[in-house]
Write a protein that holds these residues in place. Sequence first.
Motif, PDB file in Angstrom:
ATOM      1  N   TYR A   1      11.801   7.988  -8.898  1.00  0.00           N
ATOM      2  CA  TYR A   1      11.505   8.925  -9.259  1.00  0.00           C
ATOM      3  C   TYR A   1      11.715   9.587 -10.656  1.00  0.00           C
ATOM      4  O   TYR A   1      12.026  10.707 -11.392  1.00  0.00           O
ATOM      5  N   LYS A   2      10.957   8.351 -11.838  1.00  0.00           N
ATOM      6  CA  LYS A   2      10.244   8.372 -13.117  1.00  0.00           C
ATOM      7  C   LYS A   2       8.815   8.797 -13.220  1.00  0.00           C
ATOM      8  O   LYS A   2       8.061   8.173 -11.778  1.00  0.00           O
ATOM      9  N   LYS A   3       7.566   9.251 -13.678  1.00  0.00           N
ATOM     10  CA  LYS A   3       6.695   8.852 -14.571  1.00  0.00           C
ATOM     11  C   LYS A   3       6.260   7.516 -13.756  1.00  0.00           C
ATOM     12  O   LYS A   3       6.755   6.509 -14.480  1.00  0.00           O
ATOM     13  N   PRO A   4       4.932   7.236 -12.838  1.00  0.00           N
ATOM     14  CA  PRO A   4       4.965   5.708 -13.136  1.00  0.00           C
ATOM     15  C   PRO A   4       3.690   5.374 -13.519  1.00  0.00           C
ATOM     16  O   PRO A   4       3.434   5.865 -14.619  1.00  0.00           O
ATOM     17  N   LYS A   5       4.159   3.924 -13.745  1.00  0.00           N
ATOM     18  CA  LYS A   5       3.301   3.696 -15.142  1.00  0.00           C
ATOM     19  C   LYS A   5       2.707   2.393 -14.846  1.00  0.00           C
ATOM     20  O   LYS A   5       2.492   1.392 -13.172  1.00  0.00           O
ATOM     21  N   ASN A   6       1.056   2.288 -15.003  1.00  0.00           N
ATOM     22  CA  ASN A   6      -0.249   1.005 -14.473  1.00  0.00           C
ATOM     23  C   ASN A   6      -0.575   1.577 -13.415  1.00  0.00           C
ATOM     24  O   ASN A   6      -0.488   0.515 -12.344  1.00  0.00           O
ATOM     25  N   LEU A   7      -0.537   3.116 -12.461  1.00  0.00           N
ATOM     26  CA  LEU A   7      -0.772   2.977 -11.596  1.00  0.00           C
ATOM     27  C   LEU A   7      -2.877   2.633 -11.349  1.00  0.00           C
ATOM     28  O   LEU A   7      -2.650   2.141 -10.136  1.00  0.00           O
ATOM     29  N   ALA A   8      -3.217   2.259 -12.160  1.00  0.00           N
ATOM     30  CA  ALA A   8      -5.368   1.924 -11.643  1.00  0.00           C
ATOM     31  C   ALA A   8      -4.623   0.326 -11.978  1.00  0.00           C
ATOM     32  O   ALA A   8      -5.538  -0.096 -11.060  1.00  0.00           O
ATOM     33  N   ASP A   9      -3.595  -0.665 -12.753  1.00  0.00           N
ATOM     34  CA  ASP A   9      -3.558  -1.543 -12.357  1.00  0.00           C
ATOM     35  C   ASP A   9      -3.487  -2.078 -10.687  1.00  0.00           C
ATOM     36  O   ASP A   9      -4.185  -3.085 -10.546  1.00  0.00           O
ATOM     37  N   GLN A  10      -2.338  -1.287 -10.173  1.00  0.00           N
ATOM     38  CA  GLN A  10      -1.654  -1.493  -9.139  1.00  0.00           C
ATOM     39  C   GLN A  10      -3.501  -1.402  -7.618  1.00  0.00           C
ATOM     40  O   GLN A  10      -3.047  -1.883  -6.657  1.00  0.00           O
TER      41      GLN A  10
ATOM     42  N   ILE B   1       0.716  -1.618   0.376  1.00  0.00           N
ATOM     43  CA  ILE B   1       0.480   0.226   0.368  1.00  0.00           C
ATOM     44  C   ILE B   1       1.621   1.207   0.114  1.00  0.00           C
ATOM     45  O   ILE B   1       0.506   2.615  -0.752  1.00  0.00           O
ATOM     46  N   ALA B   2       2.095   1.121   1.230  1.00  0.00           N
ATOM     47  CA  ALA B   2       2.521   2.259   0.930  1.00  0.00           C
ATOM     48  C   ALA B   2       3.406   2.805  -0.128  1.00  0.00           C
ATOM     49  O   ALA B   2       3.256   3.900  -1.167  1.00  0.00           O
ATOM     50  N   SER B   3       4.077   2.040  -1.136  1.00  0.00           N
ATOM     51  CA  SER B   3       4.751   1.741  -2.479  1.00  0.00           C
ATOM     52  C   SER B   3       3.781   2.609  -3.689  1.00  0.00           C
ATOM     53  O   SER B   3       4.479   3.356  -4.132  1.00  0.00           O
ATOM     54  N   VAL B   4       2.279   1.882  -3.639  1.00  0.00           N
ATOM     55  CA  VAL B   4       1.246   3.054  -4.538  1.00  0.00           C
ATOM     56  C   VAL B   4       0.948   4.183  -3.914  1.00  0.00           C
ATOM     57  O   VAL B   4       1.054   5.358  -4.626  1.00  0.00           O
ATOM     58  N   GLU B   5       1.123   4.115  -2.767  1.00  0.00           N
ATOM     59  CA  GLU B   5       0.564   5.604  -1.975  1.00  0.00           C
ATOM     60  C   GLU B   5       1.716   7.098  -2.473  1.00  0.00           C
ATOM     61  O   GLU B   5       1.352   7.418  -2.753  1.00  0.00           O
ATOM     62  N   GLN B   6       2.866   6.028  -2.271  1.00  0.00           N
ATOM     63  CA  GLN B   6       3.882   7.199  -2.158  1.00  0.00           C
ATOM     64  C   GLN B   6       4.058   8.044  -3.908  1.00  0.00           C
ATOM     65  O   GLN B   6       4.074   8.918  -4.372  1.00  0.00           O
TER      66      GLN B   6
END
Length: 571
Positions: free
Chosen positions: A241-250, A226-231
């Motif tokens: 420190y790059k633009k995150p990908k596939n956040l919706a799936d996570q 949870i903390a990894s996605v929240e950050q």
Amino acid sequence: MAGTSAIKILEEIILQTVRSTAPGEWKVLVVDENSKKLLDSVVKEDDILELNVTNIEQIEDKRPMNKDMDAVYILSPLPHIVDCVMADFERRRYGRSFLIWTSVLPPDQRKGDKVFYKNANKDEATGATKESEISEKDKIWVANRHLHMKDLLDKLVLDFKKFRAENPQFEEDATEGQSSIGSINNIKDMLAGLPQFQAGKEAYALHLGMAQDAMDMFQARRLGDIASVEQSLATGLDEDYKKPKNLADQVVRLLDDEGVVPADRLRIIIQYMLYRDGLLPSDTQKLLAHAGLPAQDGEVIHNLDLLGARISRVLKDPRPVALTRASRTQPPLPDSDDSGLSRYEPVLKTMLEDHVRGQLDQMIFPFTKPQLDASEGLAGADTLAQSSLRSAKPTWARTRPSTREPQQRIIVFMAGGATYSEARACYEVSEASNKDVFLATSHMVTPSLFLRQVGDLSVDRRRLNLPVERPKPKAPDHLFEREQPPAQRQGPPSQPSAFGLPQGPRQNQQPPVAGMASLNISGGNPNGSANNHPLPTPPQSSAGSTSDKIIKEKEPEKKKKHHFFSSRKDR
């Protein structure tokens, strides 16, 4: 982390106040419900009683009169408490009175409750759970409370090794099978067999148990994932420190996880909504249904609009998605202690760092009085003081060594509550800048409390029981009641004795004044005639023995007296 403790300062102020008030005299300490919470949170009762205090009384309670004893009042400046004090002064309940007021905060904003931990130390004899108080006097707690979980576990093991090195007897008493300190369980097993180190044993057992319970919860509730996605949602950057990908799936994957509790699911949906700067209403409903959350949680999301958050978007919204401001755009140094689970830094930390460097925006945070040199901030003043031999006092001129040099103090007040991450930021800035940073706030905000408060924004005002709408507290009536005089004891009803005389006082009966005036010793009246008021003769009992026996016993003495007087007359 080193630094000055506000609680320690407050403890010294309270003890010094009691000590310096009526010094050397025995006294009573009088508190109220709110000031008692304040005292209990920072001072032990035994420490107060050692300062010539005979008793600690609460002003709202019924108390005995004690006019021979002085009283020290430490009270909250509230209207009903003032009435209680005036009632004491009017009745002169104590001898001398010393009145000391606390802060002017309303009672609902005072936080003086003690923190106890129930699952760490168990009684070895009974196995019952013991309550352990967590306070500023716990050195292990003060030193480790702001560490990350991984850092905490490593530090506890290192501290325990240091504890063994400082106690050679500990090394001798350790058994051969317990020589390894590779895990928390090994340490706990070693402590269990060493009764001579009771104080250190209980302290380490408490915090090792707390660390183990926290780690178990961390793993069971999937807090690492949870903390990894929240950050990523909070900073807009992934761990690289790059633009995150596939956040919706996570996000969807976490909503499907049974280990994620409903409160965390609601929080993830809200953070994803804020990251996207609003969602389609249909998408919001799909996420709530997918997470299995009740309908009232949708009300919490809707109320975020009242706080200025954008919660909805249309299908073809021309406005671009607002990017989340990253507190740090560059990865930390390899030797840095920063964790990938704490990439987001509160704005409070940035503000404090700018203040220490003298770069704080004066338009947002103006000075309350003119600055000596606006071009030189705090950092410039410190550099000037350190580089000038005329202004700096040489170290060899110190007459008394000090364990800790005085530091500049920074007081930060957070209106509406502060978070624990902001408290940790104050500690980090204090450690890095060698300054004392104090965080003052009305209360501490947790995720569950924040969600509940946001949900209450749409609740009927009459159901909220707001402090401002509660009836004003009043002084208890018993403080104004006069003490009733002690009731006279009434004996049993009088009964006639053997002589016919009552055994107790008669009610409403006048003495025979006239009859007594006409009596004389010889038995006659003043005119020499027979007595018209003869003495009452005792009634004759049926047995006839009691009264006769008493009269006969007195006759010899009477005859002897008559013979004595008659012999003198013959002479």
